[in-house]
Design a protein around this motif. Structure first.
Motif, mmCIF file in Angstrom:
data_model
loop_
_atom_site.group_PDB
_atom_site.id
_atom_site.type_symbol
_atom_site.label_atom_id
_atom_site.label_comp_id
_atom_site.label_asym_id
_atom_site.label_seq_id
_atom_site.Cartn_x
_atom_site.Cartn_y
_atom_site.Cartn_z
ATOM 1 N N GLU A 67 0.825 -1.218 0.000
ATOM 2 C CA GLU A 67 0.000 0.000 0.000
ATOM 3 C C GLU A 67 0.859 1.268 0.000
ATOM 4 N N ALA A 68 2.121 1.150 0.428
ATOM 5 C CA ALA A 68 3.001 2.314 0.505
ATOM 6 C C ALA A 68 3.789 2.544 -0.779
ATOM 7 N N ASP A 69 3.581 1.706 -1.775
ATOM 8 C CA ASP A 69 4.347 1.835 -3.010
ATOM 9 C C ASP A 69 3.998 3.138 -3.734
ATOM 10 N N ILE A 70 4.949 3.651 -4.483
ATOM 11 C CA ILE A 70 4.734 4.888 -5.239
ATOM 12 C C ILE A 70 3.822 4.593 -6.427
ATOM 13 N N PRO A 71 2.709 5.318 -6.579
ATOM 14 C CA PRO A 71 1.825 5.056 -7.730
ATOM 15 C C PRO A 71 2.554 5.290 -9.041
ATOM 16 N N ARG A 72 2.248 4.472 -10.028
ATOM 17 C CA ARG A 72 2.865 4.685 -11.327
ATOM 18 C C ARG A 72 2.211 5.855 -12.052
ATOM 19 N N THR A 73 2.972 6.446 -12.940
ATOM 20 C CA THR A 73 2.468 7.515 -13.792
ATOM 21 C C THR A 73 2.182 6.939 -15.171
ATOM 22 N N VAL A 74 0.990 7.199 -15.666
ATOM 23 C CA VAL A 74 0.598 6.719 -16.988
ATOM 24 C C VAL A 74 0.430 7.924 -17.897
ATOM 25 N N GLU B 143 -3.093 -7.053 -5.035
ATOM 26 C CA GLU B 143 -1.730 -6.697 -4.617
ATOM 27 C C GLU B 143 -1.778 -5.635 -3.526
ATOM 28 N N ALA B 144 -2.566 -4.591 -3.796
ATOM 29 C CA ALA B 144 -2.762 -3.497 -2.851
ATOM 30 C C ALA B 144 -4.129 -2.896 -3.125
ATOM 31 N N ARG B 145 -4.840 -2.537 -2.070
ATOM 32 C CA ARG B 145 -6.153 -1.944 -2.267
ATOM 33 C C ARG B 145 -6.061 -0.652 -3.077
ATOM 34 N N ALA B 146 -5.063 0.176 -2.765
ATOM 35 C CA ALA B 146 -4.935 1.459 -3.453
ATOM 36 C C ALA B 146 -4.782 1.263 -4.952
ATOM 37 N N ALA B 147 -3.949 0.317 -5.361
ATOM 38 C CA ALA B 147 -3.737 0.069 -6.781
ATOM 39 C C ALA B 147 -4.987 -0.504 -7.434
ATOM 40 N N ALA B 148 -5.626 -1.457 -6.772
ATOM 41 C CA ALA B 148 -6.824 -2.079 -7.335
ATOM 42 C C ALA B 148 -7.952 -1.078 -7.500
ATOM 43 N N LEU B 149 -8.115 -0.194 -6.516
ATOM 44 C CA LEU B 149 -9.210 0.773 -6.567
ATOM 45 C C LEU B 149 -8.909 1.941 -7.499
ATOM 46 N N SER B 150 -7.713 1.948 -8.067
ATOM 47 C CA SER B 150 -7.349 2.961 -9.047
ATOM 48 C C SER B 150 -7.339 2.416 -10.468
ATOM 49 N N GLU B 151 -6.955 1.127 -10.625
ATOM 50 C CA GLU B 151 -6.672 0.615 -11.967
ATOM 51 C C GLU B 151 -7.385 -0.675 -12.348
ATOM 52 N N ALA B 152 -7.896 -1.430 -11.392
ATOM 53 C CA ALA B 152 -8.399 -2.778 -11.694
ATOM 54 C C ALA B 152 -9.859 -2.748 -12.127
ATOM 55 N N GLY B 153 -10.077 -2.781 -13.432
ATOM 56 C CA GLY B 153 -11.447 -2.786 -13.938
ATOM 57 C C GLY B 153 -12.264 -3.952 -13.426
ATOM 58 N N ASP B 154 -11.618 -5.097 -13.196
ATOM 59 C CA ASP B 154 -12.330 -6.271 -12.667
ATOM 60 C C ASP B 154 -13.027 -5.944 -11.347
ATOM 61 N N ILE B 155 -12.428 -5.044 -10.578
ATOM 62 C CA ILE B 155 -13.009 -4.626 -9.301
ATOM 63 C C ILE B 155 -13.833 -3.351 -9.464
ATOM 64 N N LEU B 156 -13.331 -2.414 -10.233
ATOM 65 C CA LEU B 156 -13.965 -1.099 -10.338
ATOM 66 C C LEU B 156 -15.308 -1.136 -11.068
ATOM 67 N N LYS C 55 -11.592 -18.389 -5.385
ATOM 68 C CA LYS C 55 -10.689 -17.298 -5.015
ATOM 69 C C LYS C 55 -10.257 -16.544 -6.263
ATOM 70 N N LEU C 56 -10.145 -15.239 -6.120
ATOM 71 C CA LEU C 56 -9.672 -14.390 -7.204
ATOM 72 C C LEU C 56 -8.464 -13.601 -6.733
ATOM 73 N N PHE C 57 -7.358 -13.717 -7.463
ATOM 74 C CA PHE C 57 -6.229 -12.819 -7.258
ATOM 75 C C PHE C 57 -6.184 -11.875 -8.442
ATOM 76 N N LYS C 58 -6.396 -10.599 -8.182
ATOM 77 C CA LYS C 58 -6.381 -9.593 -9.241
ATOM 78 C C LYS C 58 -5.111 -8.762 -9.146
ATOM 79 N N SER C 59 -4.343 -8.776 -10.230
ATOM 80 C CA SER C 59 -3.068 -8.063 -10.280
ATOM 81 C C SER C 59 -3.098 -7.007 -11.373
ATOM 82 N N VAL C 60 -2.559 -5.828 -11.068
ATOM 83 C CA VAL C 60 -2.386 -4.791 -12.096
ATOM 84 C C VAL C 60 -0.912 -4.524 -12.363
#
Length: 310
Positions: free
Chosen positions: A38-45, A241-254, A287-292
């Motif tokens: 969760e503390a990882d630096i967000p990527r820039t797209v 992987e991280a809630r912050a990343a999933a809630l920003s980029e993971a369409g499967d969840i969003l 079980k679902l593992f969702k990775s971005v």
């Protein structure tokens, strides 16, 4: 410094320095040692004419690194990889470059390694049947990684590209696996499903998945693209992987979040919590593992490749 003295680690050298089982171990050990995704630096797209430019920096007490990845959707038609990347590893204290690594090869190593860590904590011990959607390099990487943590005997390949499918099937057979092309309905008999595609829509209906099965969905990092449907996300124990990343980029969840079909509580935990035993994994739910894909993964694996050779 002399740039020509910087070690250059290409795909072959990376594979020599860090075989897949060691890459999996490096990810597992980093998470057990307290790495917080969760503390990882967000990527820039950045949108560019050819597609997207991804900038993925990360840092630890020992190393700092950054991956620069180009995602060019028209490249396959030109005979070029869809994703081309470079990775610069630096000493954390001085920021002096330590190594320049083939970032595409690094991605092809770290992504399956991360999936394998999740699968190792989610799949039944005797999982032997794997179904893979897609037949590109990530598909083979996931076969290699998942068989490192489970006794895989058979691989079913689902893809719209017959020639690629034949190549992957042959590669699996040469590795001692029973492999064949199968229809998407074959997921009904799978213990583990790896989704390694560029699909923007679900690959199979939720009802096809067995209650004990694990699905690793790694193909997209866009809020509007997904490989699994809303019903499956609502039904499954979901790990990201991280809630912050999933809630920003993971369409499967969003996508199901935006429609109101699930809430954020549908995420049972992140990868660190899973590894440390803090996720309630219900035995009678899939079980679902969702990775971005996250920058810390590149850094952990790149550091292991460099440190392991010293």
């Amino acid at each position: 410094m002399n740039p020509t003295a910087l070690p250059l680690i290409d795909a072959d050298e990376l594979a020599r320095r860090l075989p897949m089982p060691q890459a999996i171990q490096a990810v597992e050990q980093a998470l057990r040692a307290g790495l917080d995704p969760e503390a990882d630096i967000p990527r820039t797209v950045l949108d560019v004419d050819a597609g997207q430019l991804l900038l993925m920096p990360s840092t630890t007490s020992s190393y700092t690194g950054v991956k620069i990845a180009g995602v060019a959707p028209r490249n396959p038609a030109r005979g070029q990889p869809r994703i081309i990347a470079s990775y610069l590893l630096m000493d954390a204290a001085t920021l002096r470059p330590t190594a320049l690594i083939d970032g595409s090869a690094l991605t092809l190593l770290r992504t399956p390694a991360v999936s394998a860590v999740a699968v190792d904590h989610l799949a039944v011990p005797d999982a032997a049947r794997l179904v893979v959607f897609g037949a590109g390099p990530q598909a083979w990487g996931h076969v290699e990684a998942i068989r490192a943590v489970r006794p895989i005997l058979s691989v079913g390949v689902v893809t719209r590209r017959p020639e690629q499918a034949a190549n992957l099937v042959e590669r699996c057979r040469k590795a001692g696996l029973d492999a064949e092309t199968v229809p998407s309905e074959a997921v009904a008999n799978a213990d583990i499903v790896a989704c390694c595609t560029t699909s923007r829509t679900p690959l199979f209906p939720a009802t096809d998945i067995a209650s004990h099965a694990v699905v690793a969905a790694i193909g997209s990092h866009e809020p509007t693209a997904r490989e699994v449907d809303t019903e499956f996300v609502a039904r499954a124990t979901v790990v990201v992987e991280a809630r912050a990343a999933a809630l920003s980029e993971a369409g499967d969840i969003l996508i199901p979040l935006r429609s109101g079909d699930i809430g954020t509580e549908a995420i049972a935990g992140n990868l660190s919590e899973l590894v440390c035993g803090a996720v309630n994994v219900r035995p009678l739910r899939p079980k679902l593992f969702k990775s971005v894909g996250m920058a810390w993964q590149d850094l952990v694996v790149a550091a292991a490749a460099v440190d392991g050779s010293s």
